[in-house]
Design an enzyme around this catalytic site. Structure first.
Site, PDB file in Angstrom:
ATOM      1  NE  ARG A   1      -3.913   0.478   1.798  1.00  0.00           N
ATOM      2  CZ  ARG A   1      -5.169   0.516   2.277  1.00  0.00           C
ATOM      3  NH1 ARG A   1      -5.456   1.245   3.338  1.00  0.00           N
ATOM      4  NH2 ARG A   1      -6.134  -0.168   1.693  1.00  0.00           N
TER       5      ARG A   1
ATOM      6  CG  ASP B   1     -13.486   6.408  -1.292  1.00  0.00           C
ATOM      7  OD1 ASP B   1     -13.485   6.226  -0.052  1.00  0.00           O
ATOM      8  OD2 ASP B   1     -12.427   6.398  -1.964  1.00  0.00           O
TER       9      ASP B   1
ATOM     10  CB  CYS C   1     -14.215   1.310  -0.482  1.00  0.00           C
ATOM     11  SG  CYS C   1     -13.778   3.038  -0.203  1.00  0.00           S
TER      12      CYS C   1
HETATM   13  N1   CP Z   1     -11.387  -0.286   1.960  1.00  0.00           N
HETATM   14  C1   CP Z   1     -10.137  -0.413   2.442  1.00  0.00           C
HETATM   15  O1   CP Z   1      -9.179  -0.568   1.675  1.00  0.00           O
HETATM   16  O2   CP Z   1     -10.024  -0.352   3.773  1.00  0.00           O
HETATM   17  P1   CP Z   1      -8.660  -0.166   4.609  1.00  0.00           P
HETATM   18  O3   CP Z   1      -8.097   1.185   4.205  1.00  0.00           O
HETATM   19  O4   CP Z   1      -9.052  -0.205   6.047  1.00  0.00           O
HETATM   20  O5   CP Z   1      -7.719  -1.264   4.244  1.00  0.00           O
HETATM   21  N1  NVA Z   2      -9.867   6.750  -1.493  1.00  0.00           N
HETATM   22  C1  NVA Z   2      -9.553   6.269  -0.173  1.00  0.00           C
HETATM   23  C2  NVA Z   2      -9.817   4.824  -0.052  1.00  0.00           C
HETATM   24  C3  NVA Z   2      -9.557   4.220   1.293  1.00  0.00           C
HETATM   25  C4  NVA Z   2      -9.807   2.740   1.324  1.00  0.00           C
HETATM   26  C5  NVA Z   2      -8.102   6.589   0.137  1.00  0.00           C
HETATM   27  O1  NVA Z   2      -7.257   6.415  -0.760  1.00  0.00           O
HETATM   28  O2  NVA Z   2      -7.812   7.023   1.247  1.00  0.00           O
END
Ligand code: CP
Ligand code: NVA
Length: 311
Positions: free
Chosen positions: A105, A227, A267
């Site tokens: 991530r 979102d 999400c």
């Molecule tokens: N939706 C999602 O990716 O949740 P997290 O940021 O908690 O992993």
């Molecule tokens: N768009 C959001 C999604 C989190 C799961 C972000 O990138 O923070």
């Protein structure tokens, strides 16, 4: 099947359908507490989790999923990525000597490419970047297939920021034959390369349609998705974004413009009172927690697909 999963676009529509069918099978087997042959897919393998941003769902579901496929997980603290410690390509080349795959991530998606170029033995999974969130879209598609059987001919409305979640949703839904209407303020529309790619992967006459007015986008839709207005890494823009996006809230009045049996999708994490009201996210229309559950099954299926028949 592809070696890496950086984007929904790494899959062909058939590979996406195969992965989703497998996700359904894995979910049923888990619920029935049955052992499947997939329980040893990752036997003898180690997968690293390297997260530069916070996470609940993605981190927990990958940890459980890798264990359930017979693999071991190693949590790699994000401070190893600090640029002044060692270059990213050296981090990748070290990890390549110890682990089989890294679930990352991160911020710019280009950071995933550095891993892939520097460490060819590693498999790389995008657990959210600034540009895309393909693992989320897999779970979203599984959730919709559970409700509708097929997405072909359906219409999804995405309301809010043309962000990472919107991008992967558009890729996946168009591949499966659903039209996506996206309503964003002009300056927050999807990047042109996303709209171009979407047109190329669309099947069954599905289209991407862009709007500024959320009411227009939602009219008669089968599902309404939103979102957060401020994604991770954009915190300095919070006050400005809260003002700009205030008319993009998904509330009961907006949901009333969609089909009477329309689903609400998010999400998570959700900010009640901002992009969605408490009434909508807690309503029977909401499938937000099904989406969260399906992260586990969909990601397991994706890992099986990536590691299938490979030495
Ligand atoms: N939706 C999602 O990716 O949740 P997290 O940021 O908690 O992993
Ligand atoms: N768009 C959001 C999604 C989190 C799961 C972000 O990138 O923070």
């Amino acid at each position: 099947m592809p070696k890496h999963f950086q984007s929904i676009l790494d899959f062909t529509p058939d590979e996406l359908k195969y992965t989703l069918a497998l996700a359904g099978d894995l979910k049923n087997a888990r619920r029935a507490r049955l052992t499947t042959p997939h329980a040893v897919t990752l036997a003898g393998r180690t997968v690293g989790l390297l997260f530069e941003k916070p996470s609940l769902r993605t981190r927990v579901t990958f940890t459980i999923g890798i264990n359930e496929l017979g693999g071991s997980v190693v949590d790699i603290p994000s401070d190893v990525m600090h640029a002044d410690r060692e270059p990213l390509h050296d981090v990748a080349r070290n990890l390549e000597r110890w682990v089989d795959a890294v679930v990352i991530r991160t911020f710019a998606q280009a950071r995933l490419s550095i891993f892939i170029e520097s460490a060819p033995a590693l498999r790389i999974v995008n657990a959210l970047s600034d540009e895309e969130h393909p693992c989320q879209a897999l779970a979203d598609m599984q959730t919709l297939q559970e409700r509708w059987g097929s997405l072909t001919g359906r219409t999804l409305a995405f309301v809010g920021d043309g962000n990472n979640v919107a991008t992967s949703l558009v890729h996946a839904a168009l591949m499966l034959g659903a039209t996506v209407r996206i309503a964003t303020p002009k300056a927050f529309a999807l990047p042109p390369e996303v709209t171009a790619a979407a047109a190329k992967v669309a099947t069954g006459g599905a289209e991407l349609k862009q709007y500024v007015d959320p009411k227009e986008a939602v009219k008669g839709a089968d599902a309404v998705y939103t979102d957060v207005w401020t994604s991770m890494g954009q915190e300095v823009e919070y006050a400005e974004r809260t003002k700009i996006f205030s008319r993009y809230q998904v509330n009961e009045a907006l949901m009333a413009r969609a089909k009477p049996d329309a689903l609400f999708m998010h999400c998570l994490p959700a900010h009640r009172g901002q992009e969605v009201t408490d009434e909508v996210i807690e309503s029977p229309a909401s499938v937000a927690f099904d989406q969260a559950e399906n992260r586990l099954h969909a990601q397991k299926a994706m890992l099986v697909a990536l590691f299938k028949d490979r030495g």
